[in-house]
Design a protein around this motif. Sequence first.
Motif: not given
Length: 396
Positions: A300-329
């Motif tokens: 993590y430190i080496r990546a940030i020092e190099a100006g890079e983000l050591p991050v992974e991302r996922e785009t949530l589908s409509l179904t993902d968002k619905y399931n998360e809303y139900v789970m948290t709610g």
Amino acid sequence: MKIEDFLQDSKTPPSGAGGLGIGLYIHIPFCKQACHYCDFHFSTSLKKKDQLVEALCNELILRKNEISGVLQTIYFGGGTPSLLDADELERIFKTIDAHFEISENPEITLEANPDDLTEEKLKMLSESRINRLSIGVQSFFEEDLKLMNRAHNADEAVRCLELAKAYFDNISIDLIYGMPDMTNERWKENLDSALELNIPHISSYALTVEPNTALQKFIEKGVVKPVDDAVAQAHFEILVDTMQQAGFENYEFSNFGKPGYFSQNNTAYWTGKAYLGIGPSAHSYDGNTRSWNINNNPKYIRAIEAGELPVERETLSLTDKYNEYVMTGLRTIWGISLSKIEESFGLKFKEYALQQAEKHLEEHLLFRDGDRIVVTKKGKFLSDGLASDLFLLNLS
């Protein structure tokens, strides 16, 4: 039956729940020693603490445009954020001030361990921007603390809370139930100790056996008895009844607050607000995507020092968002809104939710209160399972 016989504790959302703003989470990945049950990311070596704090500040700058809006909550989690000194906290706050807009009265929480909270440390924290402490007490009994391999003892747990009340009004403590050999009586004594100290917020979690933890190995070797779900459920029922009698509201499955002391950070998370996570292993959410940082301090430190983000991302589908809303709610006293499901996801999702909820409504595990579906007192301990029954794998 009246609705009050079924509902958890409250029928109305907190005022301003729709305007809790953006949350900022900062992960401090250091601990003095490893708790036997913990699978969070941390290191017991503090050699890179200064580099890590510098990297946190640089990641804040790199990601300043990822969220728009006013920061309403700032949460230092870990790990053990109470290992930060005054200069390190000030460096982080200066970076936040320079690159983010902060509300006039933000909730700024720091997680702390009792052994760190000397009077000198509490005075320093009270003079900083921190206005809320979340203290990892876990138990007021020595045998429990030793089994968990906590760095503090029972006397320190009580002493630090008595000191903390002189410097902070907004204090939360963590307590763990479902421990092997923890009787109902001892669990009740734990709760009574917290109530006698007049702590206004309690977060309480069942002991869980996470993979690759020391606790799992001890149970496999027969050194520690297995965790018993029936014991955990009995302790949870004692927890709910005791807290309700003491004037607390169980606003989310694991969180109990006196009026005016609900955690804004917790409430925002469980009601689907956006947050930015900074630091190794920290997660972020903007309503459409979820991301998480690498869980390795040197990388993590080496990546940030190099100006890079050591991050992974996922785009949530409509179904993902619905399931998360139900789970948290369904974990909260406000439940899920049928009109919101239809508005956000479509009529088919609403019809599916009602169809899946029907058997649980008949069994009084769920209750329909007008537009809302909420978990009943009877179903509260089963809330995650109830939510999964409403989950959707695919809807054509």
